[in-house]
Design a protein around this motif. Structure first.
Motif, PDB file in Angstrom:
ATOM      1  N   THR A 130       5.546  -4.487   5.859  1.00  0.00           N
ATOM      2  CA  THR A 130       4.843  -3.331   5.315  1.00  0.00           C
ATOM      3  C   THR A 130       3.391  -3.673   5.011  1.00  0.00           C
ATOM      4  N   LEU A 131       2.536  -2.679   5.077  1.00  0.00           N
ATOM      5  CA  LEU A 131       1.117  -2.886   4.831  1.00  0.00           C
ATOM      6  C   LEU A 131       0.888  -3.266   3.371  1.00  0.00           C
ATOM      7  N   GLN A 132       0.160  -4.377   3.173  1.00  0.00           N
ATOM      8  CA  GLN A 132      -0.194  -4.862   1.841  1.00  0.00           C
ATOM      9  C   GLN A 132      -1.682  -4.648   1.599  1.00  0.00           C
ATOM     10  N   GLU A 133      -2.070  -4.523   0.338  1.00  0.00           N
ATOM     11  CA  GLU A 133      -3.478  -4.331  -0.003  1.00  0.00           C
ATOM     12  C   GLU A 133      -3.821  -5.107  -1.268  1.00  0.00           C
ATOM     13  N   VAL A 134      -5.116  -5.413  -1.431  1.00  0.00           N
ATOM     14  CA  VAL A 134      -5.563  -6.114  -2.630  1.00  0.00           C
ATOM     15  C   VAL A 134      -7.062  -5.900  -2.792  1.00  0.00           C
ATOM     16  N   ASP A 135      -7.516  -5.871  -4.045  1.00  0.00           N
ATOM     17  CA  ASP A 135      -8.941  -5.791  -4.342  1.00  0.00           C
ATOM     18  C   ASP A 135      -9.552  -7.183  -4.325  1.00  0.00           C
ATOM     19  N   VAL A 136     -10.784  -7.269  -3.836  1.00  0.00           N
ATOM     20  CA  VAL A 136     -11.528  -8.531  -3.814  1.00  0.00           C
ATOM     21  C   VAL A 136     -12.966  -8.249  -4.210  1.00  0.00           C
ATOM     22  N   VAL A 137     -13.671  -9.276  -4.603  1.00  0.00           N
ATOM     23  CA  VAL A 137     -15.057  -9.136  -5.050  1.00  0.00           C
ATOM     24  C   VAL A 137     -15.997  -9.811  -4.062  1.00  0.00           C
TER      25      VAL A 137
ATOM     26  N   ASN B  50     -11.852  -3.622  -1.039  1.00  0.00           N
ATOM     27  CA  ASN B  50     -10.416  -3.675  -0.819  1.00  0.00           C
ATOM     28  C   ASN B  50     -10.136  -4.109   0.605  1.00  0.00           C
ATOM     29  N   VAL B  51      -9.060  -4.888   0.776  1.00  0.00           N
ATOM     30  CA  VAL B  51      -8.661  -5.354   2.103  1.00  0.00           C
ATOM     31  C   VAL B  51      -7.153  -5.168   2.236  1.00  0.00           C
ATOM     32  N   ALA B  52      -6.706  -4.935   3.472  1.00  0.00           N
ATOM     33  CA  ALA B  52      -5.284  -4.678   3.706  1.00  0.00           C
ATOM     34  C   ALA B  52      -4.834  -5.352   4.991  1.00  0.00           C
TER      35      ALA B  52
ATOM     36  N   ALA C 126       0.836  -1.195   0.000  1.00  0.00           N
ATOM     37  CA  ALA C 126       0.000   0.000   0.000  1.00  0.00           C
ATOM     38  C   ALA C 126       0.879   1.255   0.000  1.00  0.00           C
ATOM     39  N   ARG C 127       0.362   2.338  -0.545  1.00  0.00           N
ATOM     40  CA  ARG C 127       1.073   3.606  -0.453  1.00  0.00           C
ATOM     41  C   ARG C 127       1.164   3.983   1.012  1.00  0.00           C
TER      42      ARG C 127
END
Length: 262
Positions: free
Chosen positions: A167-174, A150-152, A34-35
């Motif tokens: 570090t914080l990671q993020e990803v889109d989910v449906v 989105n989840v992180a 994530a930014r």
């Protein structure tokens, strides 16, 4: 196809002794970093449980309350706010002890129903550009199937590597229709409850699992619609449906605010 696969990646899984047979609880696989500080509501939970230290995710919903999963209870919990890389001494990070853990009174360790918990902070968080709150949905609000959310979190990023992310990671989910989980009436989805749970992640595109954090928010349209709860070695995964619990959340926070009658 490849782009869609990248957007639909999430894996869920922490401690087997808290889960039904075959179940795991949650983290991020196949996403991206994530930014830094783009999610000021994210909370990193350091949990001391007997002779072990574990981690969970969570999110700030008021200056002195963090929302997370009920399975994240421990003997002692410290919350880090404003963090991105948890291994660094970041300038704007706030470290606050939890003075009270309030799991939902109907939390069931076997079925994982009502897997939600409020944490009251010992001190009020200072809200600024690095630390902020995340809005809750309206009570009973529903997220339409096929909505991209989105989840992180700070959990494992590769299913074959036993290493959690600093570090914080993020990803889109449906968000999937409830029927995607309900069509599996036996293990492990036999306890799926559409009134209090969300079915998330397209099974046609994901077969991942990972060790990592539970308790992080599923953000849809700028609101915390879900909380990472549990899953198996492939999608879909199961999240807490936050809108079901908004009356309990608001009532509990009002009751515990300074000056309130207990």
């Amino acid at each position: 196809m490849a782009l869609r696969m990248q957007r639909l990646v999430v894996g869920l899984l922490p401690w087997a002794f808290l889960l039904p047979p075959g179940g795991w609880a949650g983290e991020i696989i196949g996403g991206k970093e994530a930014r830094p500080h783009s999610r000021p509501y994210m909370a990193y939970l350091e949990i001391q449980r007997r002779d072990e230290r574990i981690r969970c995710g969570g999110f700030l919903v008021a200056e002195n309350f963090v929302l997370t999963a009920a399975r994240c209870q421990g003997d002692n919990i410290t919350v880090l706010l404003g963090a991105h890389n948890v291994k660094l001494r970041e300038r704007h990070r706030q470290r606050i002890q939890v003075c009270r853990q309030i799991p939902h009174p109907q939390y069931n360790r076997e079925t994982l129903n009502n897997d939600i918990m409020l944490l009251q902070l010992e001190n009020i968080a200072v809200l600024n550009r690095w630390v902020g709150t995340l809005a809750l949905p309206c009570a009973g609000e529903r997220v339409a199937p096929w909505t991209t959310c989105n989840v992180a979190g700070w959990g494992r990023t590769l299913p074959t590597v036993d290493c959690l992310s600093d570090t914080l990671q993020e990803v889109d989910v449906v968000v999937m229709p409830d029927a995607t989980c309900l069509r599996h009436p036996y293990k492990p989805y036999r306890h799926y409850n559409p009134c209090s749970m969300m079915c998330v992640g397209d099974p046609a595109f994901l077969n991942d699992s990972a060790k990592g954090d539970s308790g992080g928010p599923l953000v849809c349209g700028g609101k915390a619609q879900g909380i990472v709860s549990w899953g198996i070695c492939k999608a879909p995964s199961v999240y807490v449906k936050v809108s079901t619990f908004v009356p309990w959340i608001e009532r509990t926070m009002r009751r515990l605010q300074p000056g309130a009658r207990l």
